[in-house]
Design an enzyme around this catalytic site. Structure first.
Site, PDB file in Angstrom:
ATOM      1  N   SER A 125     -30.259 -36.008 -40.087  1.00 11.63           N
ATOM      2  CA  SER A 125     -29.687 -34.621 -40.248  1.00 11.63           C
ATOM      3  C   SER A 125     -31.296 -33.624 -40.540  1.00 11.63           C
ATOM      4  O   SER A 125     -32.298 -34.148 -40.922  1.00 11.63           O
ATOM      5  CB  SER A 125     -29.306 -34.395 -41.840  1.00 11.63           C
ATOM      6  OG  SER A 125     -29.003 -33.128 -42.089  1.00 11.63           O
ATOM      7  N   TYR A 150     -28.215 -36.517 -51.353  1.00 13.09           N
ATOM      8  CA  TYR A 150     -27.534 -36.878 -49.981  1.00 13.09           C
ATOM      9  C   TYR A 150     -28.841 -36.772 -48.902  1.00 13.09           C
ATOM     10  O   TYR A 150     -29.068 -37.306 -48.117  1.00 13.09           O
ATOM     11  CB  TYR A 150     -26.689 -35.614 -49.857  1.00 13.09           C
ATOM     12  CG  TYR A 150     -26.578 -35.511 -48.263  1.00 13.09           C
ATOM     13  CD1 TYR A 150     -25.846 -36.470 -47.479  1.00 13.09           C
ATOM     14  CD2 TYR A 150     -26.870 -34.473 -47.412  1.00 13.09           C
ATOM     15  CE1 TYR A 150     -25.614 -36.096 -45.947  1.00 13.09           C
ATOM     16  CE2 TYR A 150     -26.968 -34.328 -46.169  1.00 13.09           C
ATOM     17  CZ  TYR A 150     -26.179 -35.260 -45.354  1.00 13.09           C
ATOM     18  OH  TYR A 150     -26.041 -34.993 -44.110  1.00 13.09           O
ATOM     19  N   LYS A 154     -30.792 -39.577 -46.449  1.00 15.41           N
ATOM     20  CA  LYS A 154     -31.146 -39.347 -44.987  1.00 15.41           C
ATOM     21  C   LYS A 154     -32.745 -39.726 -44.752  1.00 15.41           C
ATOM     22  O   LYS A 154     -33.090 -40.385 -43.936  1.00 15.41           O
ATOM     23  CB  LYS A 154     -30.832 -37.968 -44.515  1.00 15.41           C
ATOM     24  CG  LYS A 154     -29.229 -37.590 -44.415  1.00 15.41           C
ATOM     25  CD  LYS A 154     -28.493 -38.714 -43.385  1.00 15.41           C
ATOM     26  CE  LYS A 154     -27.207 -38.460 -43.472  1.00 15.41           C
ATOM     27  NZ  LYS A 154     -26.371 -39.532 -42.810  1.00 15.41           N
TER      28      LYS A 154
HETATM   29  C1  UD1 Z   1     -24.995 -28.501 -44.986  1.00 18.31           C
HETATM   30  C2  UD1 Z   1     -25.956 -29.401 -45.530  1.00 18.31           C
HETATM   31  C3  UD1 Z   1     -26.392 -30.344 -44.560  1.00 18.31           C
HETATM   32  C4  UD1 Z   1     -25.360 -30.919 -43.642  1.00 18.31           C
HETATM   33  C5  UD1 Z   1     -24.433 -29.912 -42.953  1.00 18.31           C
HETATM   34  C6  UD1 Z   1     -23.220 -30.145 -42.314  1.00 18.31           C
HETATM   35  C7  UD1 Z   1     -26.912 -28.274 -47.430  1.00 18.31           C
HETATM   36  C8  UD1 Z   1     -28.383 -27.970 -47.841  1.00 18.31           C
HETATM   37  N1  UD1 Z   1     -27.195 -28.997 -46.174  1.00 18.31           N
HETATM   38  O1  UD1 Z   1     -25.741 -27.660 -44.202  1.00 18.31           O
HETATM   39  O2  UD1 Z   1     -27.437 -31.558 -44.854  1.00 18.31           O
HETATM   40  O3  UD1 Z   1     -25.877 -31.628 -42.496  1.00 18.31           O
HETATM   41  O4  UD1 Z   1     -23.945 -29.141 -44.381  1.00 18.31           O
HETATM   42  O5  UD1 Z   1     -22.197 -30.803 -42.928  1.00 18.31           O
HETATM   43  O6  UD1 Z   1     -26.053 -28.269 -48.166  1.00 18.31           O
HETATM   44  N2  UD1 Z   1     -21.621 -20.408 -46.059  1.00 18.31           N
HETATM   45  C9  UD1 Z   1     -21.184 -19.359 -46.839  1.00 18.31           C
HETATM   46  N3  UD1 Z   1     -19.489 -19.535 -47.420  1.00 18.31           N
HETATM   47  C10 UD1 Z   1     -19.259 -20.574 -47.398  1.00 18.31           C
HETATM   48  C11 UD1 Z   1     -20.102 -21.882 -46.744  1.00 18.31           C
HETATM   49  C12 UD1 Z   1     -21.205 -21.826 -46.349  1.00 18.31           C
HETATM   50  O7  UD1 Z   1     -21.550 -18.164 -46.699  1.00 18.31           O
HETATM   51  O8  UD1 Z   1     -18.131 -20.715 -48.005  1.00 18.31           O
HETATM   52  C13 UD1 Z   1     -22.906 -20.394 -45.488  1.00 18.31           C
HETATM   53  C14 UD1 Z   1     -24.147 -20.804 -45.958  1.00 18.31           C
HETATM   54  O9  UD1 Z   1     -24.783 -20.403 -47.376  1.00 18.31           O
HETATM   55  C15 UD1 Z   1     -24.974 -21.371 -44.998  1.00 18.31           C
HETATM   56  C16 UD1 Z   1     -24.141 -21.536 -43.786  1.00 18.31           C
HETATM   57  O10 UD1 Z   1     -22.957 -20.736 -44.126  1.00 18.31           O
HETATM   58  O11 UD1 Z   1     -25.760 -20.299 -44.731  1.00 18.31           O
HETATM   59  C17 UD1 Z   1     -23.801 -22.891 -43.267  1.00 18.31           C
HETATM   60  O12 UD1 Z   1     -23.471 -23.487 -44.564  1.00 18.31           O
HETATM   61  P1  UD1 Z   1     -22.703 -24.866 -44.292  1.00 18.31           P
HETATM   62  O13 UD1 Z   1     -21.622 -24.965 -43.239  1.00 18.31           O
HETATM   63  O14 UD1 Z   1     -22.433 -25.394 -45.687  1.00 18.31           O
HETATM   64  O15 UD1 Z   1     -24.037 -25.986 -43.864  1.00 18.31           O
HETATM   65  P2  UD1 Z   1     -25.490 -26.273 -44.434  1.00 18.31           P
HETATM   66  O16 UD1 Z   1     -25.420 -25.729 -45.729  1.00 18.31           O
HETATM   67  O17 UD1 Z   1     -26.372 -25.499 -43.290  1.00 18.31           O
END
Ligand code: UD1
Length: 340
Positions: A125, A150, A154
């Site tokens: 990842s 987690y 990795k």
């Molecule tokens: C997360 C994991 C990563 C994993 C990936 C895919 C972390 C630190 N990393 O990445 O290891 O490989 O998921 O499973 O958690 N967001 C919102 N509202 C929401 C959900 C997300 O604003 O309800 C934003 C988050 O703040 C982020 C972006 O959307 O900026 C992507 O979030 P998310 O899909 O959870 O992925 P990551 O956090 O990037």
């Protein structure tokens, strides 16, 4: 050529199985069904016309794992997906994560040695980079201390593989995924989060279909053009294809070294608001969302330098952000229809 796909009924695993079958490879799946559904096997068969062989198996259990390998002959390569992946849960239950994600890998590697299985593709990842100092991030960027158990599994898994490759005849390719999203164009397989989704796309599609009331956008004060965080979203089918290319590279003896690492992303970063806009455009819906504070542990921005994967693997992500959000939406609509 027979390829074992661990976690092959999960989100990325199931899409990869379909692409392996399309490439003419025989697939054997093991999965413990802890975060996947047996019906996915039927869906795979519906898409490809081929039912892969399947064993329900906990790879972290040493005896069950050995028994499986004892009975399964002539595996040419393994794609190892089977792992827990919920960041928040890993903080609360670190031992569950270390046990499952690392013991299963160690058991697989031990059996690869015993049965002379030479090739391993590992699902790593971009989380291993933390917040990179330079963007786009290359494979040479230093790994930052993991922010969660987690993420740590990795990093540790990459090290376990590197050391094992060094001391054995096993070859491996670690693929560092950026943010996998979207679903198969058939809408038969896609991401099926249990309970409340943590990730952005499933939360968006569940909000649009009325399962969730409102999406919270985590943070609007980041140092990015619109203030929301930026990620490199990649369509799961593009990602699945990268696994086929990687496993073939090893089967055809094309690896430049016995342990290789590739970034698997699109090379483009999109903000949370850009993802929402894309979703609203393709679905023709208005999404109910509000901006709230930052989520703990989130980084500001990351996107991949994919030039090494493009050049060495001859692979490049093809699908646009609109194709990602549309396929995710179609999958959710299909799910909602089936629930009625
Ligand atoms: C997360 C994991 C990563 C994993 C990936 C895919 C972390 C630190 N990393 O990445 O290891 O490989 O998921 O499973 O958690 N967001 C919102 N509202 C929401 C959900 C997300 O604003 O309800 C934003 C988050 O703040 C982020 C972006 O959307 O900026 C992507 O979030 P998310 O899909 O959870 O992925 P990551 O956090 O990037």
């Amino acid at each position: 050529m027979k390829i074992l796909v661990t976690g092959g009924l999960g989100y990325i695993g199931s899409h990869t199985v379909v692409e392996l079958q399309a490439a003419g490879l025989e697939v054997v799946i093991v999965d413990n069904l802890s975060n996947s559904h047996i019906e996915v096997l039927n869906k795979i068969e519906k898409i490809s016309g081929i039912r892969p062989s399947f064993s329900k198996l906990d790879l972290a259990d040493r005896d069950s794992c050995s028994n499986f390998f004892k009975g399964e002959k002539a595996i040419s390569g393994i794609i190892h997906f089977a792992a827990y992946k919920a960041v928040g849960e890993s903080v609360k239950e670190p031992l569950k994560y270390y046990h499952n994600n690392l013991d299963s890998l160690i058991n697989v590697l031990e059996n690869m040695k015993t049965y002379h299985i030479p090739n391993l593709v590992f699902s790593s990842s971009c989380t291993v980079y933390g917040q990179p100092d330079k963007l786009p991030v290359t494979e040479q960027a230093p790994r930052k201390p993991a922010l969660s158990p987690y993420g740590n599994t990795k990093q540790m898994a990459e090290d376990i593989i590197r050391d094992t490759v060094y001391a054995s005849a096993i070859k491996s390719i670690a693929l560092r995924y950026f943010n996998p999203v979207g679903a198969h164009y058939s809408a038969l397989i896609g991401e099926l989060p249990l309970g409340v989704p943590n990730n952005l796309l499933p939360f968006i599609t569940q909000t649009a279909s009325g399962i969730r009331e409102q999406l919270s956008v985590f943070g609007s004060d980041y140092n990015t053009p619109d203030g929301t965080a930026i990620r490199d979203y990649i369509h799961v089918v593009d990602l699945a294809k990268a696994h086929v290319v990687a496993v073939k590279r090893m089967l055809n003896d094309k690896s430049k070294s016995n342990y290789e690492i590739f970034n698997i992303g699109t090379g483009n970063g999109y903000s949370v608001l850009e993802v929402i806009k894309s979703f609203e455009k393709v679905s023709k819906l208005k999404l109910n969302y509000k901006i709230v504070g930052r989520r703990e542990g989130d980084i500001e921005k990351v996107w991949a330098d994919t030039s090494f994967a493009n050049k060495e693997l001859g692979w490049k992500a093809q699908k646009t952000l609109d194709e990602m959000t549309l396929s995710a939406w179609r999958f959710q609509q299909q799910l909602s229809k089936n629930m009625k």
